[in-house]
Design a protein around this motif. Structure first.
Motif, short mmCIF file in Angstrom:
data_model
loop_
_atom_site.label_atom_id
_atom_site.label_comp_id
_atom_site.label_asym_id
_atom_site.label_seq_id
_atom_site.Cartn_x
_atom_site.Cartn_y
_atom_site.Cartn_z
N ARG A 1 153.67 69.13 36.13
CA ARG A 1 154.61 70.17 36.56
C ARG A 1 154.10 71.55 36.14
O ARG A 1 154.12 72.50 36.92
CB ARG A 1 155.99 69.89 35.93
N ALA A 2 153.61 71.66 34.90
CA ALA A 2 153.14 72.95 34.41
C ALA A 2 151.94 73.42 35.23
O ALA A 2 151.84 74.60 35.57
CB ALA A 2 152.77 72.85 32.94
N ALA A 3 151.02 72.51 35.54
CA ALA A 3 149.84 72.90 36.32
C ALA A 3 150.26 73.44 37.68
O ALA A 3 149.73 74.45 38.15
CB ALA A 3 148.90 71.70 36.48
N ALA A 4 151.23 72.80 38.29
CA ALA A 4 151.67 73.22 39.62
C ALA A 4 152.45 74.55 39.54
O ALA A 4 152.20 75.47 40.30
CB ALA A 4 152.53 72.14 40.25
N GLU A 5 153.35 74.64 38.58
CA GLU A 5 154.20 75.83 38.49
C GLU A 5 153.42 77.08 38.09
O GLU A 5 153.69 78.17 38.57
CB GLU A 5 155.27 75.60 37.41
N LEU A 6 152.46 76.90 37.17
CA LEU A 6 151.76 78.06 36.63
C LEU A 6 150.44 78.32 37.35
O LEU A 6 149.80 79.36 37.15
CB LEU A 6 151.49 77.86 35.13
N GLY A 7 149.97 77.35 38.15
CA GLY A 7 148.70 77.52 38.87
C GLY A 7 147.50 77.57 37.94
O GLY A 7 146.55 78.31 38.17
#
Ligand code: NPW
Ligand code: K
Length: 485
Positions: free
Chosen positions: A380-386
């Motif tokens: 989730r963090a990788a997707a949300e923060l790019g």
């Protein structure tokens, strides 16, 4: 590369394969592999007492057919039937081979317990009577062999809610399940043995992957004959403050030990003096004001360990992040970025290296939820923060959008001590500066750091400095040493 799959992925592959084979073939293959592992563990099979915990699904079927094979080799085999129904053909086969149905008190005297309660068909926390049986099995003296996954561990995530089997060995069918590589599931699984049932060609892209030493060997940059210190990768380290000097020393140490061609350290007076004293190899710039203009060219930055979170630190972070090279963001810089997410909008790649608490602030999640579902939150963090996310903890995981999550299988609980994260930042930063992508630098960095931790600890406490010192030995262990030209 060790690859792992979710329960749904495994089921899909099994359906394709089953359609081509006579009924029951896969279960027979599974049982043969399971019985072989049990026999190995028992040493001599004849006369040994084996107790099967049998649930209502095919996981119980695997256990019953393996029990049949052990009974034919002279073991005393008793089955505790725990489910609302039982795999009938499997039970009949066990009976024909001389096995019997027993009560749960047989667990006490078992030389070996086979956990066939639930496998990939489980949903949610275990219900009674499975819960109580699991607790009794865990308390019994005989080792447990789990069939496919330890009952109570979610196969797809490694999540554990309530009691779960603690296995000596888990015999998994066809392919690794994600939950066997990620804690707390991994910790419950013990040694994982894979039984080939012919699933390989039917498997999709993996859900997660774990690097092996051979993979790291291939990925690690090697200095060529024409290498000079600049081409080997120059790493900038913006870390440390007058209050926290040690973090700077450890991050620079990790970077130097991991093969950076040169490390340029920038910071205020106190950590500058410490870095100079510890690492004459580093090129040090004392910052009179929070400006990195005079530091010189670098191929990547490590930003954050011990940096502080005040105005000075914010200014340094903003300047480093405005550069056009990859940046690893750790520790205090993660706090700065959590406060001002706009800092992450930059033209070059970002690797963040939080532990669960830091990630909780970054994505506004609950720390305990992150600990319980590490994969999900890292994704989730990788997707949300790019960005690429290296989530530190009992199982370190590396997530990047559209890639399988890489889980790290090296490491030791002795690494949970102050300063080891600073060393990891230096190691992964050095790999970034040498040209690895964030994804490879993070996963190779975690692998080498974990291995260095094991070598430094050897079953006893270690310091972060010991870990940095052991990094070259870890590199030698994966490369064989001699292949470095
Ligand atoms: N497919 C294949 O090709 C191959 C599959 N193989 C093997 O089959 C396994 C999968 O078998 P599966 O699908 O029958 O499911 P499985 O894991 O035995 O359990 C399902 C039953 O458990 C129960 N139950 C569920 N949740 C529960 C809970 N929380 N607490 C308590 N009970 C719970 C529920 O039963 P119920 O409650 O309805 O009685 C449900 O019906 C797989 O892991 C591998 O070992 C191998 O032989 C190789 C070939
Ligand atoms: K099981």
């Amino acid at each position: 590369m060790r690859t792992a799959y979710t329960a749904d992925q495994i089921r899909g592959a099994e359906h394709e394969l089953m359609a081509r084979l006579p009924e029951g073939t896969l279960m027979q293959r599974a049982a043969t592999g399971l019985a072989a592992v049990c026999a190995d563990l028992l040493g001599r099979v004849y006369g040994k007492r084996v107790v099967l915990l049998v649930g209502s699904g095919d996981n119980g079927g695997d256990a019953l057919y393996a029990g049949e094979r052990l009974a034919r080799r002279g073991a005393w085999v008793g089955a505790v039937l725990a489910g609302s129904k039982t795999h009938e053909a499997g039970l009949a086969a066990l009976m024909r081979a001389g096995g019997r149905v027993v009560e749960r008190d047989a667990l006490e005297r078992a030389d070996l317990i086979v956990d066939g309660l639930v496998g990939i068909g489980a949903s949610g926390a275990l219900r009674e009577p499975y819960r109580a049986l699991v607790e009794e099995a865990n308390a019994a003296r005989g080792p447990i062999v789990a069939v496919d996954v330890p009952s109570g561990v979610d196969a797809g995530s490694g999540r554990v809610e309530g009691p779960a089997v603690r296995a000596r060995v888990t015999v998994t069918m066809g392919a690794y399940k994600t939950g066997l590589l990620v804690d707390p599931g991994a910790e419950h699984a013990g040694t994982v043995e894979l039984v080939d049932i012919g699933l390989g060609a039917h498997l999709p892209d993996p859900d997660v992957a774990a690097l092996t030493g051979a993979d790291v060997d291939v990925l690690l940059p090697r200095p060529g004959n024409e290498s000079d210190k600049y081409r080997r990768g120059v790493l900038g380290v913006a870390a440390g403050s007058d209050t926290f000097t040690g973090a700077a020393v450890l991050a620079v140490g990790g970077a130097l030990r991991a093969g950076a061609g040169m490390v340029r350290y920038a910071g205020p007076g106190a950590p500058v003096a410490q870095v100079r004293a510890h690492w004459p190899e580093a090129v040090v710039t004392e910052l009179e004001r929070p400006s990195i203009d005079d530091v010189g060219r670098v191929q990547a930055w490590v930003l954050g360990p011990g940096l502080g979170t005040g105005d000075w630190a914010h200014e340094v972070a903003a300047q480093v992040l405005a550069s056009s090279v990859p940046v690893l963001i750790d520790a205090d810089a993660l706090t700065l970025v959590a406060r001002d997410r706009g800092l992450l909008r930059r033209p070059a790649p970002v690797l963040i290296t939080p532990h669960a608490g830091e990630l909780a602030r970054l994505i506004r999640a609950d720390r305990d939820d992150i600990e319980a579902a590490r994969l999900e939150h890292a994704r989730r963090a990788a997707a949300e923060l790019g960005v690429t996310v290296l989530l530190k903890g009992s199982t370190t995981v590396v997530a990047e959008e559209s890639r399988p999550v890489r889980v790290n299988v090296t490491g030791t609980s002795w690494l949970a001590t102050g300063g080891t994260g600073d060393v990891l930042a230096g190691v992964a930063g050095a790999l970034l500066a040498q040209g690895l992508s964030c994804y490879d630098a993070a996963s190779c960095g975690a692998f080498l750091h974990g291995l260095a931790g094991r070598r430094a600890a050897e079953g006893a406490p270690l310091t972060a400095a010991d870990v940095a010192t052991a990094v070259p030995a870890a590199i030698r262990a994966v490369t064989g040493g001699g292949r470095l030209s």
